[in-house]
Design a protein around this motif. Structure first.
Motif, mmCIF file in Angstrom:
data_model
loop_
_atom_site.group_PDB
_atom_site.id
_atom_site.type_symbol
_atom_site.label_atom_id
_atom_site.label_comp_id
_atom_site.label_asym_id
_atom_site.label_seq_id
_atom_site.Cartn_x
_atom_site.Cartn_y
_atom_site.Cartn_z
ATOM 1 N N GLN A 4 -0.892 -11.378 17.960
ATOM 2 C CA GLN A 4 -1.829 -11.945 17.007
ATOM 3 C C GLN A 4 -1.380 -13.330 16.602
ATOM 4 O O GLN A 4 -0.207 -13.565 16.363
ATOM 5 C CB GLN A 4 -1.901 -11.055 15.767
ATOM 6 C CG GLN A 4 -2.497 -9.712 16.115
ATOM 7 C CD GLN A 4 -2.150 -8.662 15.098
ATOM 8 O OE1 GLN A 4 -1.176 -8.796 14.377
ATOM 9 N NE2 GLN A 4 -2.948 -7.632 15.040
ATOM 10 N N SER A 42 -6.198 2.340 0.958
ATOM 11 C CA SER A 42 -6.673 1.303 0.022
ATOM 12 C C SER A 42 -7.896 0.581 0.583
ATOM 13 O O SER A 42 -8.842 0.274 -0.155
ATOM 14 C CB SER A 42 -5.555 0.309 -0.303
ATOM 15 O OG SER A 42 -5.167 -0.381 0.862
ATOM 16 N N ASP A 61 -9.949 -2.496 11.894
ATOM 17 C CA ASP A 61 -8.618 -1.900 12.066
ATOM 18 C C ASP A 61 -8.286 -1.913 13.558
ATOM 19 O O ASP A 61 -9.169 -1.703 14.388
ATOM 20 C CB ASP A 61 -8.610 -0.459 11.557
ATOM 21 C CG ASP A 61 -7.203 0.025 11.230
ATOM 22 O OD1 ASP A 61 -6.956 0.394 10.067
ATOM 23 O OD2 ASP A 61 -6.335 0.032 12.143
ATOM 24 N N GLY A 74 1.421 14.360 3.109
ATOM 25 C CA GLY A 74 1.646 15.642 2.423
ATOM 26 C C GLY A 74 1.719 16.816 3.380
ATOM 27 O O GLY A 74 1.188 17.888 3.077
ATOM 28 N N ASN A 79 -1.031 14.774 -0.534
ATOM 29 C CA ASN A 79 -0.736 14.794 -1.975
ATOM 30 C C ASN A 79 -1.448 13.569 -2.560
ATOM 31 O O ASN A 79 -0.891 12.503 -2.681
ATOM 32 C CB ASN A 79 0.789 14.709 -2.141
ATOM 33 C CG ASN A 79 1.248 14.642 -3.568
ATOM 34 O OD1 ASN A 79 2.407 14.330 -3.820
ATOM 35 N ND2 ASN A 79 0.372 14.945 -4.499
ATOM 36 N N THR A 212 1.990 -2.453 10.951
ATOM 37 C CA THR A 212 2.470 -3.754 11.434
ATOM 38 C C THR A 212 2.784 -4.639 10.222
ATOM 39 O O THR A 212 2.386 -4.328 9.108
ATOM 40 C CB THR A 212 1.380 -4.502 12.242
ATOM 41 O OG1 THR A 212 0.327 -4.891 11.328
ATOM 42 C CG2 THR A 212 0.814 -3.663 13.359
ATOM 43 N N PHE A 214 1.481 -7.461 9.860
ATOM 44 C CA PHE A 214 0.419 -8.472 9.915
ATOM 45 C C PHE A 214 0.018 -8.980 8.526
ATOM 46 O O PHE A 214 -0.205 -10.174 8.328
ATOM 47 C CB PHE A 214 -0.795 -7.887 10.642
ATOM 48 C CG PHE A 214 -1.914 -8.867 10.810
ATOM 49 C CD1 PHE A 214 -1.781 -9.962 11.648
ATOM 50 C CD2 PHE A 214 -3.104 -8.707 10.116
ATOM 51 C CE1 PHE A 214 -2.817 -10.875 11.799
ATOM 52 C CE2 PHE A 214 -4.150 -9.610 10.260
ATOM 53 C CZ PHE A 214 -4.003 -10.696 11.110
ATOM 54 N N GLU A 415 -0.225 -0.815 -0.124
ATOM 55 C CA GLU A 415 1.217 -0.864 0.121
ATOM 56 C C GLU A 415 1.710 -2.215 0.627
ATOM 57 O O GLU A 415 2.910 -2.497 0.588
ATOM 58 C CB GLU A 415 1.557 0.240 1.130
ATOM 59 C CG GLU A 415 2.989 0.695 1.076
ATOM 60 C CD GLU A 415 3.272 1.744 2.131
ATOM 61 O OE1 GLU A 415 2.525 2.749 2.207
ATOM 62 O OE2 GLU A 415 4.246 1.553 2.875
ATOM 63 N N PHE A 428 -0.622 7.019 -3.056
ATOM 64 C CA PHE A 428 -2.081 7.065 -2.876
ATOM 65 C C PHE A 428 -2.794 6.606 -4.147
ATOM 66 O O PHE A 428 -3.782 5.891 -4.075
ATOM 67 C CB PHE A 428 -2.546 8.461 -2.466
ATOM 68 C CG PHE A 428 -2.394 8.713 -0.991
ATOM 69 C CD1 PHE A 428 -2.736 7.726 -0.064
ATOM 70 C CD2 PHE A 428 -1.923 9.920 -0.501
ATOM 71 C CE1 PHE A 428 -2.592 7.934 1.311
ATOM 72 C CE2 PHE A 428 -1.787 10.141 0.857
ATOM 73 C CZ PHE A 428 -2.114 9.142 1.761
HETATM 74 P P1 FDA Z 1 -2.306 2.446 5.167
HETATM 75 O O1 FDA Z 1 -1.053 2.519 5.937
HETATM 76 O O2 FDA Z 1 -2.918 3.699 4.688
HETATM 77 O O3 FDA Z 1 -3.423 1.680 6.007
HETATM 78 C C1 FDA Z 1 -3.157 0.457 6.642
HETATM 79 C C2 FDA Z 1 -4.154 0.299 7.770
HETATM 80 O O4 FDA Z 1 -4.035 -1.028 8.274
HETATM 81 C C3 FDA Z 1 -3.904 1.243 8.926
HETATM 82 O O5 FDA Z 1 -5.101 1.925 9.255
HETATM 83 C C4 FDA Z 1 -3.424 0.333 10.054
HETATM 84 O O6 FDA Z 1 -3.840 0.781 11.331
HETATM 85 C C5 FDA Z 1 -4.107 -0.977 9.686
HETATM 86 N N1 FDA Z 1 -3.430 -2.135 10.234
HETATM 87 C C6 FDA Z 1 -2.117 -2.420 10.180
HETATM 88 N N2 FDA Z 1 -1.885 -3.579 10.820
HETATM 89 C C7 FDA Z 1 -3.081 -4.028 11.287
HETATM 90 C C8 FDA Z 1 -3.472 -5.153 12.040
HETATM 91 N N3 FDA Z 1 -2.576 -6.044 12.466
HETATM 92 N N4 FDA Z 1 -4.779 -5.296 12.349
HETATM 93 C C9 FDA Z 1 -5.696 -4.375 11.954
HETATM 94 N N5 FDA Z 1 -5.378 -3.278 11.243
HETATM 95 C C10 FDA Z 1 -4.079 -3.116 10.909
HETATM 96 N N6 FDA Z 1 1.565 8.940 -0.282
HETATM 97 C C11 FDA Z 1 1.131 9.777 -1.249
HETATM 98 O O7 FDA Z 1 0.757 9.319 -2.319
HETATM 99 N N7 FDA Z 1 1.075 11.121 -1.009
HETATM 100 C C12 FDA Z 1 1.452 11.683 0.177
HETATM 101 O O8 FDA Z 1 1.329 12.902 0.395
HETATM 102 C C13 FDA Z 1 1.964 10.799 1.173
HETATM 103 N N8 FDA Z 1 2.446 11.297 2.350
HETATM 104 C C14 FDA Z 1 2.872 10.446 3.320
HETATM 105 C C15 FDA Z 1 3.360 10.967 4.525
HETATM 106 C C16 FDA Z 1 3.786 10.113 5.529
HETATM 107 C C17 FDA Z 1 4.365 10.684 6.788
HETATM 108 C C18 FDA Z 1 3.697 8.706 5.338
HETATM 109 C C19 FDA Z 1 4.124 7.759 6.409
HETATM 110 C C20 FDA Z 1 3.227 8.197 4.138
HETATM 111 C C21 FDA Z 1 2.828 9.046 3.118
HETATM 112 N N9 FDA Z 1 2.376 8.550 1.896
HETATM 113 C C22 FDA Z 1 1.960 9.415 0.922
HETATM 114 C C23 FDA Z 1 2.274 7.091 1.658
HETATM 115 C C24 FDA Z 1 0.813 6.659 1.852
HETATM 116 O O9 FDA Z 1 0.352 7.158 3.097
HETATM 117 C C25 FDA Z 1 0.695 5.133 1.840
HETATM 118 O O10 FDA Z 1 1.340 4.610 0.718
HETATM 119 C C26 FDA Z 1 -0.764 4.717 1.836
HETATM 120 O O11 FDA Z 1 -1.395 5.188 3.004
HETATM 121 C C27 FDA Z 1 -0.875 3.202 1.749
HETATM 122 O O12 FDA Z 1 -2.220 2.852 1.870
HETATM 123 P P2 FDA Z 1 -2.608 1.432 2.490
HETATM 124 O O13 FDA Z 1 -4.082 1.398 2.547
HETATM 125 O O14 FDA Z 1 -1.907 0.354 1.778
HETATM 126 O O15 FDA Z 1 -1.997 1.459 3.957
#
Ligand code: FDA
Length: 442
Positions: A4, A42, A61, A74, A79, A212, A214, A415, A428
């Motif tokens: 990118q 988010s 995405d 979760g 969760n 990523t 990004f 995040e 979340f």
């Molecule tokens: P999120 O990661 O959800 O989404 C980001 C998106 O951006 C993705 O779809 C990705 O593909 C996309 N993206 C990234 N780079 C890109 C690019 N260059 N171009 C285009 N798209 C791009 N929290 C909680 O409250 N309760 C829970 O039970 C859990 N459990 C949990 C389990 C596991 C295994 C993980 C890894 C994480 C959790 N979490 C959690 C944390 C929670 O999942 C996390 O904090 C949120 O999903 C964050 O939401 P966002 O929308 O910020 O990022």
């Protein structure tokens, strides 16, 4: 993943043309009120909020599926929030930053939406709310709301360039959408324009799920700084003798108080073949820096220095392991753990009757049992971390709207920002709340 490129934020103003995505191989130009990068928690929440206000919203995405982390969260039950949401459950260089958004979109608001969709859920310890059936219920709820509010979600799309219009009225994005049937069609380049651009790309954890850096690049392109990132809510790893001892206890779990000079958590620890995990360790990892020790109180209900010296008076003929096994009752550690600890902490006194051990030595051992000092060699890193600590610095982002103070109409949510929640549904809730406040103004 495709490479990118992000170009400097200047370009001539362009006229926009309404068009249909993917209808031709020629570059097309599509105009939206709002483009959200990232179809995660988010991003989807921001999209449905803005959609409800009648905004034309596009979510892009690079992944082949929206909300992958929601699905795996979760343990597959998501969760999704917590009964007890307070700013103290979040870490950031500016601990006040999260307050406004969290107070404007409450856990009760999200619980209301879950109830409206008749999604069955239950409470687990510490106010954590989980789906009864599947995390997919939450994802489908978000996608249904997006559809109902005419949000377009475009997957398998790589952003190649982002340019701000010189008069700051919006942005032009050059993107590449991977064809659904690669055998018949190459990827198609598109030019997208929008008034508001929302960066919702999440953190670095679980790269295999599409994470990523990004969002950080976009932030830097527009002059924002990045608070150094590291893996959070992640198991600790150990090497050498301690590492071997921990591995030998793989599978054992019991309640401890895990602490350092910043914080303490009374929760279960889990010994694994890689190191220490379980809620106590994941929580503590958010407050740990490389090279620092951590402490584990193995007997959270007892002052062990007092206990051992009293046992010496009452049972002078007994050994340390015997009084630890026999006299503590339900709070006694599993036998396997006791033997391992004996090898590590009191091997020299293992076969000595209490009567023949000096009070000071017993008190010293007691203190160690209440504050077992371990220095992790590291953590399992982004490969297994639930969150990323650090991220886009909040000092130049509005806490009320998530809008950049350096670039009009640019927003950061979720995040990707330097806001990290505890384990327990807090991350979340931050995603919903920050997505909501941005969705209300974009
Ligand atoms: P999120 O990661 O959800 O989404 C980001 C998106 O951006 C993705 O779809 C990705 O593909 C996309 N993206 C990234 N780079 C890109 C690019 N260059 N171009 C285009 N798209 C791009 N929290 C909680 O409250 N309760 C829970 O039970 C859990 N459990 C949990 C389990 C596991 C295994 C993980 C890894 C994480 C959790 N979490 C959690 C944390 C929670 O999942 C996390 O904090 C949120 O999903 C964050 O939401 P966002 O929308 O910020 O990022």
């Amino acid at each position: 993943m495709q490479q990118q490129h992000i170009s400097p934020n200047t370009s001539p103003k362009i006229d926009t043309v309404q068009n249909h995505a993917g209808s031709t191989n020629a570059p097309s130009t599509l105009a939206y009120d709002v483009i959200i990068i990232g179809a995660g928690a988010s991003g989807l929440f921001c999209a449905l909020t803005a959609g409800k206000r009648g905004r034309r919203v596009l979510v892009v995405d690079h992944a082949n599926k929206a909300g992958k982390k929601i699905l795996m969260s979760g343990g597959g039950r998501c969760n999704f929030t917590n009964y007890d949401i307070e700013p103290k459950h979040y870490l950031s260089s500016n601990p006040h930053f999260c307050k406004s958004a969290l107070s404007r979109y409450l856990n009760w608001d999200f619980i209301g939406m879950v109830s409206q969709y008749q999604i069955p859920y239950h409470e687990r310890e510490h106010g954590q709310l989980f789906c009864d059936t599947s995390a997919n219920d939450i994802l489908q709820m978000l996608l249904t709301e997006c559809r109902a509010n005419q949000v377009t979600i475009q997957l398998k799309t790589t952003i190649q360039q982002i340019q701000a219009l010189p008069d700051n009225t919006g942005f032009v994005l050059t993107v590449n959408q991977q064809a659904n049937q690669p055998a018949h069609q190459k990827s198609s380049e598109q030019t997208l324009t929008c008034h508001s651009l929302v960066v919702a790309t999440g953190g670095l954890s679980i790269p295999t799920m599409g994470a990523t850096g990004f969002g950080y690049q976009v932030a830097q392109q527009f002059g924002h700084t990045i608070v150094p990132t590291s893996a959070g809510l992640v198991p600790f790893t150990f090497t050498d003798k301690i590492g071997d001892a921990i591995k030998s206890l793989s599978g054992v779990s019991f309640e401890v108080i895990a602490f350092n000079e910043r914080i303490s958590f009374r929760l279960p620890v889990l010994f694994t073949h890689r190191g220490l995990s379980g809620p106590a360790m994941l929580q503590l990892s958010n407050y740990w820096h490389v090279g620092e020790p951590i402490f584990i109180n193995l007997f959270p209900n007892l002052d062990m220095a007092v206990f051992l010296t009293e046992q010496k008076k009452q049972h002078p003929k007994q050994l340390i392991r015997t009084v630890l096994n026999d006299q503590i009752g339900a709070a006694a550690l599993p036998k396997k753990v006791m033997i391992t600890l004996q090898n590590l902490l009191w091997q020299d006194m293992a076969e000595t009757e209490l009567a023949n051990i000096k009070d000071e030595k017993l008190a010293q051992l007691g203190e160690q049992l209440n504050a077992w000092r371990l220095t992790p060699s590291g953590t399992e890193g982004y490969r297994t971390a639930e969150v990323t600590r650090g991220g886009v610095a909040t000092d130049k982002v509005s806490s009320k709207t998530m809008q950049s103070q350096l670039q009009p109409n640019l927003y950061f949510i979720g995040e990707v920002l330097d806001v990290t929640g505890w384990l327990g549904g807090y991350n979340f809730q931050w995603a919903w709340a920050s997505g909501f406040v941005a969705g209300e103004v974009v």
